[in-house]
Design a protein around this motif. Structure first.
Motif, PDB file in Angstrom:
ATOM      1  N   MET A  24      -1.396  -0.106   6.887  1.00 14.24           N
ATOM      2  CA  MET A  24      -1.974   1.209   6.619  1.00 14.24           C
ATOM      3  C   MET A  24      -2.401   1.916   7.911  1.00 14.24           C
ATOM      4  O   MET A  24      -2.664   3.119   7.904  1.00 14.24           O
ATOM      5  N   HIS A  25      -2.482   1.179   8.996  1.00 20.01           N
ATOM      6  CA  HIS A  25      -3.000   1.742  10.241  1.00 20.01           C
ATOM      7  C   HIS A  25      -1.975   2.687  10.850  1.00 20.01           C
ATOM      8  O   HIS A  25      -0.789   2.370  10.926  1.00 20.01           O
ATOM      9  N   SER A  29      -3.263  -3.330  10.279  1.00 16.38           N
ATOM     10  CA  SER A  29      -2.789  -3.241   8.902  1.00 16.38           C
ATOM     11  C   SER A  29      -1.587  -2.304   8.814  1.00 16.38           C
ATOM     12  O   SER A  29      -1.440  -1.384   9.633  1.00 16.38           O
ATOM     13  N   THR A  40     -10.657   3.984   5.300  1.00 16.32           N
ATOM     14  CA  THR A  40      -9.955   3.383   4.177  1.00 16.32           C
ATOM     15  C   THR A  40     -10.789   3.487   2.913  1.00 16.32           C
ATOM     16  O   THR A  40     -11.995   3.181   2.942  1.00 16.32           O
ATOM     17  N   ARG A  45      -6.818  -4.801   2.330  1.00 15.94           N
ATOM     18  CA  ARG A  45      -6.340  -4.560   3.694  1.00 15.94           C
ATOM     19  C   ARG A  45      -6.700  -5.744   4.596  1.00 15.94           C
ATOM     20  O   ARG A  45      -5.874  -6.242   5.354  1.00 15.94           O
ATOM     21  N   GLU A  46      -7.940  -6.184   4.513  1.00 19.46           N
ATOM     22  CA  GLU A  46      -8.405  -7.259   5.379  1.00 19.46           C
ATOM     23  C   GLU A  46      -7.791  -8.594   5.002  1.00 19.46           C
ATOM     24  O   GLU A  46      -7.440  -9.405   5.878  1.00 19.46           O
ATOM     25  N   PHE A  72       0.831  -1.200   0.000  1.00 19.97           N
ATOM     26  CA  PHE A  72       0.000   0.000   0.000  1.00 19.97           C
ATOM     27  C   PHE A  72       0.871   1.257   0.000  1.00 19.97           C
ATOM     28  O   PHE A  72       2.053   1.218   0.348  1.00 19.97           O
ATOM     29  N   GLU A  96      -4.874  -9.134   3.683  1.00 23.34           N
ATOM     30  CA  GLU A  96      -3.479  -9.155   4.089  1.00 23.34           C
ATOM     31  C   GLU A  96      -3.341  -9.571   5.555  1.00 23.34           C
ATOM     32  O   GLU A  96      -2.466 -10.354   5.919  1.00 23.34           O
TER      33      GLU A  96
END
Length: 867
Positions: free
Chosen positions: A550-551, A548, A175, A183-184, A165, A186
């Motif tokens: 991304m978090h 994630s 998101t 995302r989920e 990402f 992964e």
């Protein structure tokens, strides 16, 4: 005519639209090839180039952050494949380094602005993907950065695509919808299914008990209890490997033979980077254990396993020691390459192997023996988080009297009254002048078993007086053993008081040595291993399973996990295992890890906050008018003074960071990834402590800030404070002995007469022998070194780690604050007012100085528990 003009304009527009659709997005990929990183697989370079020739390339596909696939309305649209260019003609030097490759994507309107990409490796070997940068992406201002830092194995090793990402952070609820399924998925992949033996290319973070330390198939002497999963031996969880159980004990996991490898499974991205030379480091530790231990045992027995004098003990630094030729060491030379042997035992070229001079004896060879230095190291040494304020006299015990009888201290008023500068004992307590280094309750329950090994030692209490100049002065040392008729009869104790002359002075030196042995063991087992290495590993696992990439909290914490799982895996293989280096060199011997599990019963997450710890130990009191809201009762307490500055800087940074993403407590409560992370950390990572009421509930922004601050503090500053000074304080074993092999000589015995005539010889025969000294020093020299690729607190591995400009500004502020703290540390160390910052040994306190050069510096706070 008008019609022709319109037709021409329409034609031009169609042509422009077609050109727009065919616009090329230029990308640049930075990676490291395997043949650069692993000289055992040079064929990888040739095979990968062959694969390129036959069309087996490395492809990348952009994933839309704005548009879903028409055939799958849930997932973001995936673009056409683009390929790394010029792999065949891009040669990499034989020194480790990056390779840069161009990649050209056709811009597709239905993809729009990408938020992720898929990479597919059809080569023979893996490579380390660092970054992808896209330029001139339509609809996006400026370069688009993807920070990857991950190993990419051949595609046939994976069940699903490898997805990365952008560096933009998103809470789950924020998101972009097209990216949410990726995302989920992964996170699901990273959790694994809990089955099977894990291979090096697997990317699975899962939990296991510490059931791989013993080796019962080789005999009961090497059997060890399972740590974790029971009330008797609770423990933090470690990373699962999935190895089969032993034949003898189905609850114990089989071990990898040392001759095979130190490559215990950890997720590949958690392994040491190439600049840390993980293979060499691992082989070095293996060699110390496997070869140096048995061969040096024969060697030391042939040349005496005892140091005859303190000058002899200094000889391993000054004159070195020569390994004799002949059959005795043939197996060493046969099994260890000469270059490796020189690294482990540095030679001066004349065959004399010697170690660097520890700082504690650089300026003065005898200052370490003073009472001043003995006490100073309790507030400015390797283990400055044990000392506490004495609040009742005599000291009492928390051990169950039904099991252990009367364990109240036998230190009486007459032992200390004349040493309190005119104060009564009550006055000294009320004015916060009495302190204690207490290693009684933690050791007494195990002492009977410990003393059945080669160890001969005591539980200890050391009382100290805070003088007007800020220095501590030892008043008395109590040495205790279990009653010979049974534990329930209480302790048998004897009290020793300071003396400088004659036999009494020699006895006092031994009493300090027994107290130092206890402190050394507690330092290694509890302050160092348990309270940093072991408690952080479950945080690493839970974060990767539930947050994630991304978090924003993942991005905040991830740098503080670097190399932790790897160094812990190496430790389980050669350091803390049955018969390993720790058991061979630290006084609890075979009971070392078992003892740490019993002490873990008292571990509490909130207590790891430095301010909470200082107040709990009675070293500080709440004071809103003082810096950091605390007033130190020992004003000249270098660990606490510097630590509070670092703690406050970390907390301010975390507060700025978290407040940017969470505007309210509701956002914390409604963040499903965050709540799953916190629940799993408590209920799986620290499962044996999950029912404790003191865990933060993670319902408020304050709880989030406090919890993240604790995690960062433990992984960075706390670990630095207990690790990187090891060589300079404990590299000279008489200063920090780890084993005592004889009991205190009693009047009327031959040993007592020998103490009268040759006190130094008796001292050296009592503490760590030559063999354990050499092995121990070789180990802590490795552990005390900073690698050349170290990343320190306030630093990141790439400036593009986040796309949020306000966060980058806050991080820059954090770095500047750490720079100010460094200046303050230097200033205080140079100010003679502060007696405890340098001491009689002339070693300035720099263990919480944030930055460092590589090597044995005795300073520097890496981001993580990295060694």
């Amino acid at each position: 005519m008008l019609g022709e003009i319109v037709e021409t304009l329409v034609g031009r527009k169609d042509e422009d639209d077609e050109q727009q659709k065919k616009r090329i997005i230029k990308g640049r990929v930075v990676l490291m090839k395997k043949n650069v990183l692993d000289f055992n697989d040079l064929a990888a370079s040739v095979l990968d180039r062959f694969h390129e020739l036959v069309g087996h390339k490395v492809s990348l596909q952009l994933i839309s952050s704005v548009n879903t696939d028409s055939e799958n309305r849930v997932k973001g649209k995936v673009g056409k494949a683009a390929y790394l260019e010029k792999w065949i003609t891009t040669f990499t030097s034989l020194t480790p380094g990056d390779s840069a490759f161009d990649v050209s994507f056709d811009w597709e309107e239905e993809v729009g602005v990408p938020g992720a990409f898929i990479i597919n490796n059809l080569h023979h070997s893996e490579f380390y993907l660092k970054t992808l940068t896209l330029e001139h992406v339509p609809g996006h201002s400026g370069p688009l950065h993807f920070v990857c830092n991950s190993w990419i194995y051949p595609a046939d090793k994976y069940k699903t695509h490898r997805v990365f990402f952008t560096n933009k952070s998103y809470l789950p609820s924020e998101t972009p919808a097209p990216l949410l399924p990726y995302r989920e998925e992964e996170l699901v992949n990273l959790r694994g299914d809990g089955s099977g033996q894990l291979e090096e290319w697997d990317r699975v973070y899962d939990y296991a008990y510490y059931n791989d330390l013993g080796d019962p198939d080789k005999g009961q002497d090497l059997a060890r209890p399972v740590l974790g999963g029971s009330s008797e031996y609770p423990y933090p969880r470690r990373g699962r490997t999935g190895r089969p159980p032993t034949k003898t004990d189905p609850n114990s996991e089989s071990r990898i033979p040392l001759l095979m490898s130190l490559n215990i499974y950890v997720p590949r991205d958690e392994r040491f980077g190439h600049l840390k030379m993980s293979d060499f480091l691992g082989y070095g530790l293996k060699s110390i254990f496997q070869f140096l231990l048995p061969e040096f045992k024969d060697l030391c027995e042939s040349i005496s396993n005892e140091f005859d004098s303190f000058e002899d003990a200094c000889g391993i630094y000054e004159g070195g020691f020569k390994l004799p030729d002949g059959p005795l060491l043939k197996s060493i030379y046969d099994n260890i390459p000469l270059e490796l042997l020189k690294q482990l035992l540095p030679s001066d070229g004349e065959g004399l192997f010697k170690f660097p001079m520890p700082k504690v004896i650089q300026e003065d060879k005898s200052a370490w023996r003073t009472d001043e230095e003995f006490a100073r190291e309790m507030v400015a040494g390797l283990n400055p988080m044990i000392i506490s304020r004495l609040q009742e006299f005599p000291p009492t015990s928390n051990l169950d009297p039904e099991l252990y009888g009367n364990q109240t201290s036998t230190i009486a008023p007459h032992h200390i009254q004349n040493q309190l500068d005119g104060l009564t004992i009550d006055e000294a307590i009320k004015t916060n002048r009495l302190y204690i280094l207490n290693h009684h309750d933690s050791l007494m329950p195990y002492l009977r078993r410990i003393n059945t090994t080669t160890t001969k030692t005591y539980a200890s209490r050391t009382l100290l007086f805070l003088q007007n100049d800020g220095r501590l002065r030892p008043l008395a040392i109590e040495l205790s053993q279990p009653h010979p008729d049974g534990d329930h009869f209480g302790a048998v104790s004897k009290v020793y008081t300071p003396s400088e002359d004659g036999i009494e002075g020699s006895v006092w030196q031994l009493a300090k040595a027994y107290a130092a042995v206890n402190d050394s063991g507690v330092h290694q087992l509890i302050s160092h291993w348990l309270h940093t290495h072991a408690v952080i590993e479950p945080v690493v696992i839970a974060t990767n399973r539930q947050l994630s990439v991304m978090h924003p909290i993942y991005k905040l914490l991830h740098p503080h996990f670097r190399d932790t799982m790897n160094i812990n895996a190496v430790a389980r293989q050669v350091l803390i295992n049955a018969g390993g280096i720790l058991e061979a060199t630290v006084f609890p011997a075979k009971y070392s890890m078992e003892l740490s599990a019993v002490i873990y019963k008292d571990w509490a997450f909130p207590d790891q906050a430095l301010p909470v710890d200082l107040v709990k130990r009675g070293i500080a009191v709440q004071d809103s008018n003082s810096p950091h809201g605390l007033r130190l009762l020992i004003e000249d307490y270098p660990y606490a003074v510097d630590g509070l500055e670092i703690w406050s800087a970390i907390k301010s940074w975390v507060e700025d960071y978290c407040s940017f993403y969470y505007a309210s407590d509701d956002m914390v409560q409604n963040d499903r990834e965050l709540q799953s992370w916190w629940k799993e950390l408590r209920e799986k990572g620290h499962a044996d402590k999950k029912n404790e009421s003191w865990w933060p509930k993670m319902q408020t922004l304050k709880e989030l800030i406090d919890s993240c601050t604790i995690i960062i503090w433990v992984a960075s500053a706390l670990h630095a404070a207990v690790n990187f000074g090891q060589y300079h304080y404990a590299g000279y074993m008489p200063n920090r002995p780890t084993i005592s092999r004889r009991f205190m000589p009693e009047p009327g015995t031959k040993e007592y007469d020998e103490l009268r005539t040759n006190p130094d010889k008796v001292f050296l025969r009592t503490i760590t022998a030559r063999l354990q000294t050499l092995v121990g020093i070789a180990l802590i020299e490795i552990l005390s070194r900073h690698s050349s690729d170290e990343i320190y607190l306030g630093q990141r591995d790439t400036p593009e780690w986040t796309a949020d400009a306000q966060v980058l500004e806050a991080f820059d502020k954090f770095g500047k604050k750490l720079g100010e703290i460094e200046e303050g540390i230097v200033k205080m160390n140079n100010d003679g007012k502060w007696k405890n910052r340098v001491g009689a040994v002339k070693v300035p306190y720099t263990l919480l100085y944030p930055t460092s050069e590589d090597g044995l510096t005795g300073k520097g706070i890496p981001n993580s528990v990295s060694i």
